[in-house]
Design a protein around this motif. Structure first.
Motif, PDB file in Angstrom:
ATOM      1  N   GLN A  64       0.773  -1.169   0.149  1.00 31.79           N
ATOM      2  CA  GLN A  64      -0.047   0.039  -0.059  1.00 31.79           C
ATOM      3  C   GLN A  64       0.972   1.199   0.079  1.00 31.79           C
ATOM      4  OE1 GLN A  64      -3.297  -0.055  -0.579  1.00 31.79           O
ATOM      5  NE2 GLN A  64      -3.149   1.996  -0.597  1.00 31.79           N
ATOM      6  N   GLU A  65       1.980   1.309   0.854  1.00 32.43           N
ATOM      7  CA  GLU A  65       2.858   2.466   0.889  1.00 32.43           C
ATOM      8  C   GLU A  65       3.643   2.621  -0.670  1.00 32.43           C
ATOM      9  OE1 GLU A  65       5.571   2.556   4.028  1.00 32.43           O
ATOM     10  OE2 GLU A  65       4.234   1.702   5.504  1.00 32.43           O
ATOM     11  N   ILE A  66       3.943   1.415  -1.244  1.00 36.52           N
ATOM     12  CA  ILE A  66       4.484   1.811  -2.503  1.00 36.52           C
ATOM     13  C   ILE A  66       3.519   2.003  -3.519  1.00 36.52           C
ATOM     14  CG2 ILE A  66       5.567   0.411  -4.441  1.00 36.52           C
ATOM     15  CD1 ILE A  66       7.532   0.513  -2.149  1.00 36.52           C
ATOM     16  N   MET A  67       2.399   1.701  -3.542  1.00 36.32           N
ATOM     17  CA  MET A  67       1.267   2.255  -4.478  1.00 36.32           C
ATOM     18  C   MET A  67       0.952   3.822  -4.180  1.00 36.32           C
ATOM     19  SD  MET A  67       0.879  -0.036  -6.515  1.00 36.32           S
ATOM     20  CE  MET A  67      -0.467   0.201  -7.326  1.00 36.32           C
ATOM     21  N   ASN A  68       0.790   4.379  -2.943  1.00 36.10           N
ATOM     22  CA  ASN A  68       0.733   5.520  -2.731  1.00 36.10           C
ATOM     23  C   ASN A  68       1.774   6.606  -2.992  1.00 36.10           C
ATOM     24  OD1 ASN A  68      -1.668   4.994  -1.455  1.00 36.10           O
ATOM     25  ND2 ASN A  68      -0.735   4.818   0.606  1.00 36.10           N
ATOM     26  N   ARG A  69       3.071   6.013  -3.073  1.00 33.13           N
ATOM     27  CA  ARG A  69       4.069   6.755  -3.728  1.00 33.13           C
ATOM     28  C   ARG A  69       4.336   7.029  -5.095  1.00 33.13           C
ATOM     29  NH1 ARG A  69       9.023   4.897   0.376  1.00 33.13           N
ATOM     30  NH2 ARG A  69       8.142   5.514   2.183  1.00 33.13           N
ATOM     31  N   LEU A  70       3.815   5.925  -6.029  1.00 36.31           N
ATOM     32  CA  LEU A  70       3.993   5.902  -7.043  1.00 36.31           C
ATOM     33  C   LEU A  70       2.855   6.883  -7.763  1.00 36.31           C
ATOM     34  CD1 LEU A  70       3.686   2.249  -8.411  1.00 36.31           C
ATOM     35  CD2 LEU A  70       5.698   3.926  -8.323  1.00 36.31           C
ATOM     36  N   PRO A  71       3.373   7.846  -8.959  1.00 34.18           N
ATOM     37  CA  PRO A  71       2.406   8.853  -9.533  1.00 34.18           C
ATOM     38  C   PRO A  71       1.226   8.391 -10.332  1.00 34.18           C
ATOM     39  CG  PRO A  71       4.585   8.535 -10.703  1.00 34.18           C
ATOM     40  CD  PRO A  71       4.409   7.747  -9.788  1.00 34.18           C
ATOM     41  N   GLU A  72       0.263   9.096 -10.266  1.00 34.69           N
ATOM     42  CA  GLU A  72      -1.122   8.601 -11.054  1.00 34.69           C
ATOM     43  C   GLU A  72      -0.669   8.423 -12.318  1.00 34.69           C
ATOM     44  OE1 GLU A  72      -4.025   7.649  -9.879  1.00 34.69           O
ATOM     45  OE2 GLU A  72      -3.333   7.595  -8.010  1.00 34.69           O
ATOM     46  N   LYS A  73      -1.203   7.375 -13.274  1.00 35.48           N
ATOM     47  CA  LYS A  73      -0.925   7.237 -14.603  1.00 35.48           C
ATOM     48  C   LYS A  73      -2.050   7.322 -15.211  1.00 35.48           C
ATOM     49  CE  LYS A  73       1.275   3.626 -17.389  1.00 35.48           C
ATOM     50  NZ  LYS A  73       1.538   2.418 -17.314  1.00 35.48           N
ATOM     51  N   GLU A  74      -2.114   8.479 -16.308  1.00 28.97           N
ATOM     52  CA  GLU A  74      -3.097   8.989 -17.110  1.00 28.97           C
ATOM     53  C   GLU A  74      -3.511   7.549 -18.484  1.00 28.97           C
ATOM     54  OE1 GLU A  74      -2.619  12.576 -19.330  1.00 28.97           O
ATOM     55  OE2 GLU A  74      -1.558  13.396 -17.504  1.00 28.97           O
ATOM     56  N   ILE A  75      -4.483   7.262 -18.452  1.00 27.87           N
ATOM     57  CA  ILE A  75      -5.222   6.340 -19.534  1.00 27.87           C
ATOM     58  C   ILE A  75      -5.186   7.161 -20.881  1.00 27.87           C
ATOM     59  CG2 ILE A  75      -7.176   4.636 -19.944  1.00 27.87           C
ATOM     60  CD1 ILE A  75      -7.538   4.441 -16.710  1.00 27.87           C
ATOM     61  N   VAL A  76      -4.585   6.520 -21.609  1.00 25.24           N
ATOM     62  CA  VAL A  76      -4.608   7.367 -22.903  1.00 25.24           C
ATOM     63  C   VAL A  76      -5.470   6.193 -23.837  1.00 25.24           C
ATOM     64  CG1 VAL A  76      -3.145   8.013 -24.977  1.00 25.24           C
ATOM     65  CG2 VAL A  76      -2.284   8.343 -22.687  1.00 25.24           C
ATOM     66  N   VAL A  77      -6.532   6.989 -24.599  1.00 24.08           N
ATOM     67  CA  VAL A  77      -7.282   6.134 -25.479  1.00 24.08           C
ATOM     68  C   VAL A  77      -6.449   6.001 -26.961  1.00 24.08           C
ATOM     69  CG1 VAL A  77      -9.593   5.825 -26.493  1.00 24.08           C
ATOM     70  CG2 VAL A  77      -9.416   6.782 -24.016  1.00 24.08           C
ATOM     71  N   PRO A  78      -6.251   4.737 -27.438  1.00 30.89           N
ATOM     72  CA  PRO A  78      -5.668   4.951 -28.763  1.00 30.89           C
ATOM     73  C   PRO A  78      -6.592   5.288 -29.802  1.00 30.89           C
ATOM     74  CG  PRO A  78      -6.166   2.676 -28.146  1.00 30.89           C
ATOM     75  CD  PRO A  78      -6.717   3.368 -26.997  1.00 30.89           C
ATOM     76  N   GLU A  79      -6.033   5.924 -30.887  1.00 29.09           N
ATOM     77  CA  GLU A  79      -6.604   6.424 -32.049  1.00 29.09           C
ATOM     78  C   GLU A  79      -6.979   5.354 -32.772  1.00 29.09           C
ATOM     79  OE1 GLU A  79      -4.783   9.877 -33.744  1.00 29.09           O
ATOM     80  OE2 GLU A  79      -4.272  10.768 -31.740  1.00 29.09           O
ATOM     81  N   PRO A  80      -7.979   5.488 -33.438  1.00 25.54           N
ATOM     82  CA  PRO A  80      -8.305   4.380 -34.666  1.00 25.54           C
ATOM     83  C   PRO A  80      -7.508   4.594 -35.707  1.00 25.54           C
ATOM     84  CG  PRO A  80     -10.198   5.887 -34.402  1.00 25.54           C
ATOM     85  CD  PRO A  80      -9.373   6.274 -33.209  1.00 25.54           C
ATOM     86  N   VAL A  81      -7.072   3.508 -36.363  1.00 14.15           N
ATOM     87  CA  VAL A  81      -6.178   3.507 -37.559  1.00 14.15           C
ATOM     88  C   VAL A  81      -7.018   3.443 -38.940  1.00 14.15           C
ATOM     89  CG1 VAL A  81      -4.290   2.361 -38.840  1.00 14.15           C
ATOM     90  CG2 VAL A  81      -4.418   2.475 -36.509  1.00 14.15           C
ATOM     91  N   SER A  82      -6.968   4.495 -39.575  1.00 15.38           N
ATOM     92  CA  SER A  82      -7.751   4.596 -40.775  1.00 15.38           C
ATOM     93  C   SER A  82      -7.453   3.652 -41.999  1.00 15.38           C
ATOM     94  CB  SER A  82      -7.769   6.013 -41.604  1.00 15.38           C
ATOM     95  OG  SER A  82      -6.386   6.358 -41.774  1.00 15.38           O
ATOM     96  N   MET A  83      -8.215   3.235 -42.694  1.00 16.00           N
ATOM     97  CA  MET A  83      -7.986   2.278 -43.815  1.00 16.00           C
ATOM     98  C   MET A  83      -6.689   2.676 -44.589  1.00 16.00           C
ATOM     99  SD  MET A  83      -8.660  -0.486 -45.237  1.00 16.00           S
ATOM    100  CE  MET A  83     -10.265  -1.158 -44.788  1.00 16.00           C
ATOM    101  N   TRP A  84      -6.655   3.958 -44.895  1.00 16.81           N
ATOM    102  CA  TRP A  84      -5.474   4.623 -45.592  1.00 16.81           C
ATOM    103  C   TRP A  84      -4.336   4.262 -45.273  1.00 16.81           C
ATOM    104  CZ3 TRP A  84      -3.599   5.330 -50.066  1.00 16.81           C
ATOM    105  CH2 TRP A  84      -2.513   6.268 -50.308  1.00 16.81           C
ATOM    106  N   ASP A  85      -4.259   4.425 -43.764  1.00 15.55           N
ATOM    107  CA  ASP A  85      -2.923   4.433 -42.973  1.00 15.55           C
ATOM    108  C   ASP A  85      -2.579   2.844 -43.137  1.00 15.55           C
ATOM    109  OD1 ASP A  85      -2.634   6.727 -42.231  1.00 15.55           O
ATOM    110  OD2 ASP A  85      -3.650   6.725 -40.483  1.00 15.55           O
ATOM    111  N   ARG A  86      -3.600   2.067 -43.178  1.00 16.19           N
ATOM    112  CA  ARG A  86      -3.344   0.345 -43.341  1.00 16.19           C
ATOM    113  C   ARG A  86      -2.696   0.308 -44.704  1.00 16.19           C
ATOM    114  NH1 ARG A  86      -7.945  -2.353 -40.149  1.00 16.19           N
ATOM    115  NH2 ARG A  86      -7.718  -1.533 -38.129  1.00 16.19           N
ATOM    116  N   ALA A  87      -3.464   0.797 -45.604  1.00 21.96           N
ATOM    117  CA  ALA A  87      -2.960   0.706 -46.990  1.00 21.96           C
ATOM    118  C   ALA A  87      -1.778   1.353 -47.421  1.00 21.96           C
ATOM    119  CB  ALA A  87      -4.210   0.803 -47.830  1.00 21.96           C
TER     120      ALA A  87
END
Length: 138
Positions: free
Chosen positions: A30-53
């Motif tokens: 619990q002490e270790i988890m309290n000392r760690l900084p909060e992590k931001e959750i990044v939503v991945p961007e969808p990859v377009s069909m053109w970027d794949r092709a």
């Protein structure tokens, strides 16, 4: 030097000199988890069909460019005109395309002229260079 050795002998070796505070490991996670900084959750961007092709389109364009470049470099200048000149001369001599067999059967050339013609064709087609590189440089 003598004094240091004597002090080491005075220490009780039966007792463990290292002590862990009480409930240290119970609250450790619990002490270790309290000392760690909060992590931001990044939503991945969808990859377009053109970027794949895109890589496949670029690869296809590269091969088309390579084919056109090789085709352009493999053409020797004057071959197209030479074929047109032969057809025109055959038409003038025989009068039509159908009579070309008669024309070539009546042409008489010497063996020396024939070999001279072959040599000129080989030089024009860079066959000598190919054979030289093939047999003497490899």
């Amino acid at each position: 030097m003598d004094t240091k050795i004597n002090k080491l002998e005075e220490i009780d070796k039966t007792k463990n000199p290292f002590k862990v505070p009480e409930n240290y490991f119970a609250q450790f996670n619990q002490e270790i988890m309290n000392r760690l900084p909060e992590k931001e959750i990044v939503v991945p961007e969808p990859v377009s069909m053109w970027d794949r092709a895109k890589p496949w389109v670029y690869l296809a364009a590269m091969f088309v460019g390579l084919y056109i470049t090789i085709d352009f470099l493999m053409k020797t200048p004057g071959n197209d005109n030479m074929a047109e000149n032969q057809i025109a001369s055959q038409q003038t001599l025989s009068g039509s395309y159908e009579n070309t067999d008669n024309y070539w059967s009546t042409v008489q050339i010497t063996e020396e002229e024939f070999y001279q013609y072959l040599e000129e064709q080989l030089v024009d087609d860079s066959y000598f260079d190919y054979m030289y590189h093939q047999y003497y440089l490899n």
